[in-house]
Structure formats: structure tokens, C-alpha cells
Enzyme design. Sequence first.
Site, PDB file in Angstrom:
ATOM      1  N   ASP A  13      36.202  62.461  23.481  1.00 52.48           N
ATOM      2  CA  ASP A  13      37.443  62.507  24.380  1.00 52.48           C
ATOM      3  C   ASP A  13      37.144  62.589  25.839  1.00 52.48           C
ATOM      4  O   ASP A  13      37.883  63.203  26.628  1.00 52.48           O
ATOM      5  CB  ASP A  13      38.029  63.944  24.004  1.00 52.48           C
ATOM      6  CG  ASP A  13      38.276  64.184  22.544  1.00 52.48           C
ATOM      7  OD1 ASP A  13      38.795  63.071  21.926  1.00 52.48           O
ATOM      8  OD2 ASP A  13      38.387  65.045  22.019  1.00 52.48           O
ATOM      9  N   LYS A  16      36.903  57.304  27.175  1.00 51.37           N
ATOM     10  CA  LYS A  16      36.175  56.276  27.080  1.00 51.37           C
ATOM     11  C   LYS A  16      37.203  54.886  26.851  1.00 51.37           C
ATOM     12  O   LYS A  16      36.772  54.078  27.358  1.00 51.37           O
ATOM     13  CB  LYS A  16      35.056  56.240  26.187  1.00 51.37           C
ATOM     14  CG  LYS A  16      34.006  57.169  26.027  1.00 51.37           C
ATOM     15  CD  LYS A  16      33.040  57.416  24.680  1.00 51.37           C
ATOM     16  CE  LYS A  16      33.895  57.815  23.615  1.00 51.37           C
ATOM     17  NZ  LYS A  16      34.311  59.282  23.853  1.00 51.37           N
ATOM     18  N   GLY A  40      39.747  58.590  18.781  1.00 51.57           N
ATOM     19  CA  GLY A  40      41.290  58.258  19.097  1.00 51.57           C
ATOM     20  C   GLY A  40      41.112  57.804  20.763  1.00 51.57           C
ATOM     21  O   GLY A  40      40.738  58.706  21.621  1.00 51.57           O
ATOM     22  N   HIS A  41      41.288  56.505  20.703  1.00 54.72           N
ATOM     23  CA  HIS A  41      41.082  56.132  22.102  1.00 54.72           C
ATOM     24  C   HIS A  41      42.603  55.763  22.805  1.00 54.72           C
ATOM     25  O   HIS A  41      43.271  55.073  22.087  1.00 54.72           O
ATOM     26  CB  HIS A  41      40.366  54.855  22.372  1.00 54.72           C
ATOM     27  CG  HIS A  41      38.745  55.233  22.209  1.00 54.72           C
ATOM     28  ND1 HIS A  41      37.848  54.087  21.966  1.00 54.72           N
ATOM     29  CD2 HIS A  41      38.276  56.278  22.306  1.00 54.72           C
ATOM     30  CE1 HIS A  41      36.791  54.597  21.815  1.00 54.72           C
ATOM     31  NE2 HIS A  41      36.895  56.058  22.065  1.00 54.72           N
ATOM     32  N   ARG A 144      22.969  55.963  -0.621  1.00 53.79           N
ATOM     33  CA  ARG A 144      22.816  54.463  -1.231  1.00 53.79           C
ATOM     34  C   ARG A 144      23.574  53.994  -2.351  1.00 53.79           C
ATOM     35  O   ARG A 144      23.249  53.407  -3.363  1.00 53.79           O
ATOM     36  CB  ARG A 144      21.420  54.191  -1.523  1.00 53.79           C
ATOM     37  CG  ARG A 144      20.424  54.077  -0.311  1.00 53.79           C
ATOM     38  CD  ARG A 144      18.951  54.213  -0.587  1.00 53.79           C
ATOM     39  NE  ARG A 144      18.677  55.432  -1.259  1.00 53.79           N
ATOM     40  CZ  ARG A 144      17.244  55.805  -1.525  1.00 53.79           C
ATOM     41  NH1 ARG A 144      16.494  55.179  -1.436  1.00 53.79           N
ATOM     42  NH2 ARG A 144      16.985  56.963  -1.935  1.00 53.79           N
ATOM     43  N   GLN A 224      33.381  58.981  20.065  1.00 57.78           N
ATOM     44  CA  GLN A 224      32.652  60.374  19.953  1.00 57.78           C
ATOM     45  C   GLN A 224      31.802  60.559  21.197  1.00 57.78           C
ATOM     46  O   GLN A 224      32.077  59.843  22.207  1.00 57.78           O
ATOM     47  CB  GLN A 224      31.928  60.487  18.741  1.00 57.78           C
ATOM     48  CG  GLN A 224      32.881  60.961  17.272  1.00 57.78           C
ATOM     49  CD  GLN A 224      33.558  59.444  16.938  1.00 57.78           C
ATOM     50  OE1 GLN A 224      32.646  58.591  16.552  1.00 57.78           O
ATOM     51  NE2 GLN A 224      34.698  59.469  16.461  1.00 57.78           N
ATOM     52  N   THR A 305      44.008  64.014  15.950  1.00 56.29           N
ATOM     53  CA  THR A 305      44.672  65.461  15.135  1.00 56.29           C
ATOM     54  C   THR A 305      45.751  66.064  15.838  1.00 56.29           C
ATOM     55  O   THR A 305      46.319  67.015  15.058  1.00 56.29           O
ATOM     56  CB  THR A 305      43.397  66.173  14.953  1.00 56.29           C
ATOM     57  OG1 THR A 305      42.939  66.561  16.016  1.00 56.29           O
ATOM     58  CG2 THR A 305      42.213  65.558  13.802  1.00 56.29           C
ATOM     59  N   ASP A 337      41.195  64.181  38.878  1.00 58.95           N
ATOM     60  CA  ASP A 337      42.738  64.428  39.460  1.00 58.95           C
ATOM     61  C   ASP A 337      43.097  65.647  38.945  1.00 58.95           C
ATOM     62  O   ASP A 337      43.874  66.554  39.612  1.00 58.95           O
ATOM     63  CB  ASP A 337      43.943  63.254  39.045  1.00 58.95           C
ATOM     64  CG  ASP A 337      43.901  63.046  37.871  1.00 58.95           C
ATOM     65  OD1 ASP A 337      42.811  62.630  37.260  1.00 58.95           O
ATOM     66  OD2 ASP A 337      45.001  63.176  37.123  1.00 58.95           O
TER      67      ASP A 337
HETATM   68  P1  IMP Z   1      34.247  64.148  11.798  1.00 58.31           P
HETATM   69  O1  IMP Z   1      33.574  63.051  12.810  1.00 58.31           O
HETATM   70  O2  IMP Z   1      35.827  64.061  11.252  1.00 58.31           O
HETATM   71  O3  IMP Z   1      33.396  64.546  10.673  1.00 58.31           O
HETATM   72  O4  IMP Z   1      34.265  65.527  12.604  1.00 58.31           O
HETATM   73  C1  IMP Z   1      32.951  66.340  12.746  1.00 58.31           C
HETATM   74  C2  IMP Z   1      33.163  66.810  14.500  1.00 58.31           C
HETATM   75  O5  IMP Z   1      33.178  65.726  15.454  1.00 58.31           O
HETATM   76  C3  IMP Z   1      34.506  67.603  14.751  1.00 58.31           C
HETATM   77  O6  IMP Z   1      34.077  68.861  15.404  1.00 58.31           O
HETATM   78  C4  IMP Z   1      35.364  66.587  15.218  1.00 58.31           C
HETATM   79  O7  IMP Z   1      36.464  67.367  15.931  1.00 58.31           O
HETATM   80  C5  IMP Z   1      34.567  66.089  16.040  1.00 58.31           C
HETATM   81  N1  IMP Z   1      35.197  64.457  16.274  1.00 58.31           N
HETATM   82  C6  IMP Z   1      35.045  63.471  15.672  1.00 58.31           C
HETATM   83  N2  IMP Z   1      35.505  62.451  16.362  1.00 58.31           N
HETATM   84  C7  IMP Z   1      35.725  62.710  17.579  1.00 58.31           C
HETATM   85  C8  IMP Z   1      36.623  62.269  18.831  1.00 58.31           C
HETATM   86  O8  IMP Z   1      36.848  61.098  18.711  1.00 58.31           O
HETATM   87  N3  IMP Z   1      36.770  63.029  19.638  1.00 58.31           N
HETATM   88  C9  IMP Z   1      36.317  64.437  19.627  1.00 58.31           C
HETATM   89  N4  IMP Z   1      35.810  64.801  18.746  1.00 58.31           N
HETATM   90  C10 IMP Z   1      35.602  64.292  17.698  1.00 58.31           C
END
Ligand code: IMP
Length: 429
Positions: A13, A16, A40-41, A144, A224, A305, A337
Site C-alpha cells: 500500500d 506503487k 490493490g492498485h 507440486r 505488496q 478489503t 502531502d
Molecule cells: P495474503 O497475501 O492475502 O495471504 O495476506 C497476507 C498478509 O499480507 C496480510 O497481512 C495482508 O493484509 C497482507 N497483504 C497482502 N496483499 C497486500 C497488499 O496488496 N497490500 C497490503 N497488504 C497486503
Amino acid sequence: MPATVLIGAQWGDEGKGRVADWLAGDADVVARFAGGDNAGHTVVVGSKVFKLHLVPSGILHERVICVLGNGMVVNPVRMLEEIDGLAALGVDVSPGRLLVSTRAHLISPAHIALDTASEKARGKESIGTTLRGIGPAYMDKTGRRGIRAGDMNDLETFGDALHITLEQANETLVSQGYTPVDANSAVSDYINAAIRLRPYLHDTTAYLNERLRGGTRVLCEGAQGTLLDIDHGNYPFVTSSSPTVGGALTGLGFGPRYVDRVVGVAKAFSTRVGSGPMPTELEGPLAERLRGTGENFWDEFGTTTGRPRRCGWLDMVVLRYAAQVNGFTELLLTKLDVLSGFDELQIATAYIIDGKHHSLLPATNSDIENATPIYETLPGWKEDISGARRFDDLPAAAREYIRRVSELCDTPIHTVSVGPEREQLVHRV
Ligand code: IMP
């Protein structure tokens, strides 16, 4: 050298998506290398807000070809929803523009059900996953027994294999007291999705290597962040892939000789969703101030989410570690900002753990949980900086904040963002 890798320096977050959108202006190909629709971009172009989960942000630039690399896990049904959503907004998402690796693994409804079951089983120790089935899909990959995107080319074998894995997952789900997945309807949904997705499937490794050899500029768009990396993050409070620089090479299938630029993206403060240590986490009015109310899409609520993000001051122990793990050639700060209007700003420069000084991130979570951050106080600024476009337009205190961050992680900063719009970037000229 034609490849640039874009990496989140914190817990995801970092913004990016908007940075990828900017860098994509100079790229011919934009490729995602890890994760799936847990990402989520958000990208703003004019009056349109695009929320992307699987498709790289480069899709919003007409001449760019987008790749979903072998390191990704793809939910075919969600992929089609995203393609249809983008098409409805007028974006060209035809197969010629979007290539999905035949080696990428697929996420099934059983993976999603297993993700939920595993989180419930952990109770108070839950990871706080996005419940998109990411962990179970990567477990099948490393175990696998996964199903890959290329398997969709033979519908009969694909349907049979999917049915078998769904039935196996159902045994686990039922044994733990959960409702099994309707295997027949899932197979039928996935066969329909496969029919539509087949034209998008390619050997993207061969494609990328051929393009890179020819000098094509490729942007590797990370999702991520470093602290969510399966190896380098705060395990087990991590995702199940490698969102760090090595993951870009593994997840796309080319060698380091092509990479000369590794851009780390960090928010000007810290946020985290999900569980796990976060030494600079704030509570109360300061946290609320950084988080925003949720009225604006750029406030600190998850794109995938909708969960409120945990917020805190910038943590240079984390950034220094991320710069080390990824070898950043530059750092880009986003959301500067949001820091306007504070009298003073704090930056954590090190931790004290059991009386000892640590300037680098400890390897174990219990150490990080016991860490007391050492803060350095910097003067704030009152001006609205959202209209700044050059470093000289920024108040002296904002320039000093950037200078100090750069110094503390020994990485140059040439660009910061001061708002969600495409042009709200401030450059050092
Ligand atoms: P998972 O990737 O859904 O298995 O989540 C594992 C951890 O990564 C959790 O803490 C999620 O909130 C975090 N996470 C996964 N994808 C994102 C992202 O795109 N942004 C922020 N946190 C993420």
C-alpha cells in the site's frame, strides 16, 4: 539496460500503482511478477479512478503491453471480472495487450475456502490475510500439485484435474467442520473462464527475453511490500510470495544483466493492514489524522478489503532494511502531502531492544515486538504542497524531511508524490 524493478519498501500500500502508472509512461512492457488479486492498485486518470488487482497498472497506457508473470497466482474468474470492468471504462484489454504466463498458478474456490478456514483456525494468531486464497494456492505450487494457467489449454484434462483438487480440498474442509465447495459448479465456472482466457496465455518468459534482448524497456511492477516477503518479511505475518527484487527475476524468468534501476516506493509515513509487528504504530488522534476518514479513496483503508490500515510514523529501520534487501538505486516517497499541517514530525531512526541499540531490523518478531523506537523530531510545515511540481516549490521543512530520509537510508530520492493525480509528482530538477 532496459529493465526497471519497482518494489514496495514497507508493508504494501505504498502507492506503487500510481508510481507504476508514471514509470509506465517510459516503458513498452509492464510485467507483474508475484502475488495475485490480494494486491490493490489505485490509479487516477482525469476523472476516472481505476482499481486494479491483477492487471498491471501499465494497461492504462495505450502502447504498453502488460504481462502477468509465472510468479503470480491467478484467479481466472476474478481476472475476467477485472478485464470486463476495465473494458467497460474504455480500456483496451484485448489478448494482444495482456499476456498471462502459462506457468502462472491458478487460484481455485477451494483455495479461498482453505484461506478462510486457516485464518479461523489460527484464532487470535490470525495473519489477517486478504482471504483471496493466496497462501493455499502457493502451498499447492510448492507442494507440486498446483494447476497452472497453461493447463487451461486442454479443457478436458483441466476440468478433471480441477475436480480432483477440489474434492481433495473438500475432504480437508469437511474434516474441519467447514462447508465443502460445490465442485461441479466450480469446474463449470472455471471451464467457461478458461475458454475466454485461453487467447491471453503465452510463454511470457520467452516473450520477455526476446523483447529485452531487443532493447525493449520493461517495468517490473511489484505488489505488496518488502516486509510482507515470505523470506524477508515479518514471518509468519507475510504473504506467500517474494515481492522483493529477487522475486522479480524468478517471477518473470530473466537474468539480472537487464536490470539497472530498482525503485523502492515508500509512503512518507507507515501503514500496515493485517497482523504483525509495527514498532512505530500510533493510536488515537495522530493515527486518525494519518489514516483519514475514509471519505476519499486515498485515505488509509485497504483497496482490496476496505479494512482500516494501522498507521504510524516513518520507520527508517524498515526502510534501511528494504534498501539493503532490494539494492534500491533510488527511493520514491509517496503521500508527502498528508504530512502537511503537523507542527512536528517524527522519524524512527533506530530501535532499543533489551537496552541495545539496533539500526537494522532484527530477524525475529519477538525482538521487533519488544523494540522501542528512537525518534528524531523534524519541523513540520503548514503549507498545502499538493500543487508543488519541483523540489524548489516545497517548503524548506518538507525538503529537509526528504533529505533526512534519503540520508538515513543512504539512497537518493529524486521524486515524491503529493496527491493521487497523475501529475501530482514533485521532481528534483
Ligand atoms: P495474503 O497475501 O492475502 O495471504 O495476506 C497476507 C498478509 O499480507 C496480510 O497481512 C495482508 O493484509 C497482507 N497483504 C497482502 N496483499 C497486500 C497488499 O496488496 N497490500 C497490503 N497488504 C497486503
